[in-house]
Design a protein around this motif. Sequence first.
Motif, PDB file in Angstrom:
ATOM      1  N   VAL A 158     -25.262 -70.767 -65.716  1.00  0.00           N
ATOM      2  CA  VAL A 158     -24.776 -72.083 -66.143  1.00  0.00           C
ATOM      3  C   VAL A 158     -25.185 -73.122 -65.106  1.00  0.00           C
ATOM      4  N   ARG A 159     -25.630 -74.257 -65.585  1.00  0.00           N
ATOM      5  CA  ARG A 159     -25.974 -75.375 -64.708  1.00  0.00           C
ATOM      6  C   ARG A 159     -24.820 -76.374 -64.707  1.00  0.00           C
ATOM      7  N   VAL A 160     -24.330 -76.721 -63.526  1.00  0.00           N
ATOM      8  CA  VAL A 160     -23.235 -77.683 -63.363  1.00  0.00           C
ATOM      9  C   VAL A 160     -23.818 -78.990 -62.843  1.00  0.00           C
ATOM     10  N   LEU A 161     -23.539 -80.078 -63.552  1.00  0.00           N
ATOM     11  CA  LEU A 161     -24.014 -81.404 -63.161  1.00  0.00           C
ATOM     12  C   LEU A 161     -22.818 -82.283 -62.821  1.00  0.00           C
ATOM     13  N   LEU A 162     -22.825 -82.885 -61.648  1.00  0.00           N
ATOM     14  CA  LEU A 162     -21.718 -83.718 -61.191  1.00  0.00           C
ATOM     15  C   LEU A 162     -22.214 -85.138 -60.943  1.00  0.00           C
ATOM     16  N   LEU A 163     -21.538 -86.105 -61.574  1.00  0.00           N
ATOM     17  CA  LEU A 163     -21.848 -87.518 -61.363  1.00  0.00           C
ATOM     18  C   LEU A 163     -20.675 -88.199 -60.675  1.00  0.00           C
ATOM     19  N   PRO A 164     -20.928 -89.095 -59.741  1.00  0.00           N
ATOM     20  CA  PRO A 164     -19.830 -89.843 -59.118  1.00  0.00           C
ATOM     21  C   PRO A 164     -19.359 -90.968 -60.034  1.00  0.00           C
ATOM     22  N   SER A 165     -18.274 -91.581 -59.654  1.00  0.00           N
ATOM     23  CA  SER A 165     -17.733 -92.725 -60.389  1.00  0.00           C
ATOM     24  C   SER A 165     -17.284 -93.773 -59.398  1.00  0.00           C
ATOM     25  N   THR A 166     -17.348 -95.033 -59.802  1.00  0.00           N
ATOM     26  CA  THR A 166     -16.853 -96.096 -58.936  1.00  0.00           C
ATOM     27  C   THR A 166     -15.335 -96.018 -58.778  1.00  0.00           C
ATOM     28  N   ARG A 167     -14.671 -95.203 -59.595  1.00  0.00           N
ATOM     29  CA  ARG A 167     -13.233 -94.997 -59.456  1.00  0.00           C
ATOM     30  C   ARG A 167     -12.906 -93.945 -58.400  1.00  0.00           C
ATOM     31  N   ASP A 168     -13.890 -93.169 -57.981  1.00  0.00           N
ATOM     32  CA  ASP A 168     -13.659 -92.126 -56.984  1.00  0.00           C
ATOM     33  C   ASP A 168     -13.430 -92.767 -55.616  1.00  0.00           C
ATOM     34  N   VAL A 169     -12.331 -92.422 -54.985  1.00  0.00           N
ATOM     35  CA  VAL A 169     -12.008 -93.036 -53.698  1.00  0.00           C
ATOM     36  C   VAL A 169     -12.940 -92.567 -52.592  1.00  0.00           C
ATOM     37  N   MET A 170     -13.610 -91.422 -52.776  1.00  0.00           N
ATOM     38  CA  MET A 170     -14.474 -90.917 -51.712  1.00  0.00           C
ATOM     39  C   MET A 170     -15.952 -91.170 -52.011  1.00  0.00           C
ATOM     40  N   ALA A 171     -16.265 -91.821 -53.158  1.00  0.00           N
ATOM     41  CA  ALA A 171     -17.650 -92.135 -53.505  1.00  0.00           C
ATOM     42  C   ALA A 171     -18.003 -93.535 -53.023  1.00  0.00           C
ATOM     43  N   SER A 172     -19.288 -93.831 -52.991  1.00  0.00           N
ATOM     44  CA  SER A 172     -19.735 -95.157 -52.572  1.00  0.00           C
ATOM     45  C   SER A 172     -19.247 -96.193 -53.578  1.00  0.00           C
ATOM     46  N   PRO A 173     -18.559 -97.247 -53.133  1.00  0.00           N
ATOM     47  CA  PRO A 173     -18.004 -98.260 -54.056  1.00  0.00           C
ATOM     48  C   PRO A 173     -19.060 -99.246 -54.509  1.00  0.00           C
ATOM     49  N   VAL A 174     -20.087 -98.753 -55.203  1.00  0.00           N
ATOM     50  CA  VAL A 174     -21.167 -99.599 -55.674  1.00  0.00           C
ATOM     51  C   VAL A 174     -21.740 -98.985 -56.947  1.00  0.00           C
ATOM     52  N   PHE A 175     -22.230 -99.832 -57.817  1.00  0.00           N
ATOM     53  CA  PHE A 175     -22.868 -99.368 -59.056  1.00  0.00           C
ATOM     54  C   PHE A 175     -24.216-100.060 -59.192  1.00  0.00           C
ATOM     55  N   PRO A 176     -25.331 -99.305 -59.339  1.00  0.00           N
ATOM     56  CA  PRO A 176     -25.455 -97.856 -59.473  1.00  0.00           C
ATOM     57  C   PRO A 176     -24.953 -97.109 -58.233  1.00  0.00           C
TER      58      PRO A 176
END
Length: 278
Positions: free
Chosen positions: A27-45
Amino acid sequence: LPASFQHIFESEVLQPVCEWAHQHAAVRVLLLPSTRDVMASPVFPTPPLVRPDYAPSNVTLLPNPATFTLGEVVFGVLTSDVMRALAAAELARPAMQGDRMTALASHLIAQRSYFPVFPPPAGAMLDTSLAADGLTMAVTPDVLIAPSDLTAFAKLLPLPASPPSTTSGSAPVQIAMSAAAELKSPEAASVASPATPVATPTATNSPSVSGGSGKDAAAVVVVNPGRLAKGVTGGSYAQLSIAVAPAAAAALRGDPPETNAAAPHDVSSRCRVDILRI
């Protein structure tokens, strides 16, 4: 808190996912960040999450938004709520066939952008310096996944029979197509990163949409899976089942291709989407 947000994310989310992926190597697992994630970069893209050393090879960390392939099927995915932003930015609703959700999703395909809203709404965290490279659709996806706070849905967005005029400066819709040799191999070239097809069970106890034929054959499958959690209650998610393309099935049997020309994927005619509620 006794621990940082990054530590909580790794111990409660990332490590369990990686352990599960290690036990299911097919199985291939793909993970995308979100601007709602407190530990992700607060920028979009948003850039991909930092890959931990313990992540197995079948876990892929993608940016937000991301365009990638599973077999020959092209997926476009973003985690920012573009549907809600488009709904709030509407000034007029011209009379057109289909419902409002389909009309909102059509802006992404027509403008070939994952976030065709400017100026962006408050909280979008849009970095316009990254928009040209990070938000442009190089090719029209077969499946567009756009989670939103709006009601979960799965719709077919018909594509124009011929490329639209570019006199206004917009680029024509580029429909995803593959040659017979690409359809035969599950390792078809990917836009972002390779991923093998994942078998998806079919559910029958929830709202669903199945691909049609005729005028719906050339269409983008647009899915808003909703949110897994809504306040203190459970939300919804989506399951997609895509049948093998007839040309790919013939190639796997060793039958000669009917033509050497590139063929449209026509995923909408062989796809089923189920919206499941928790």
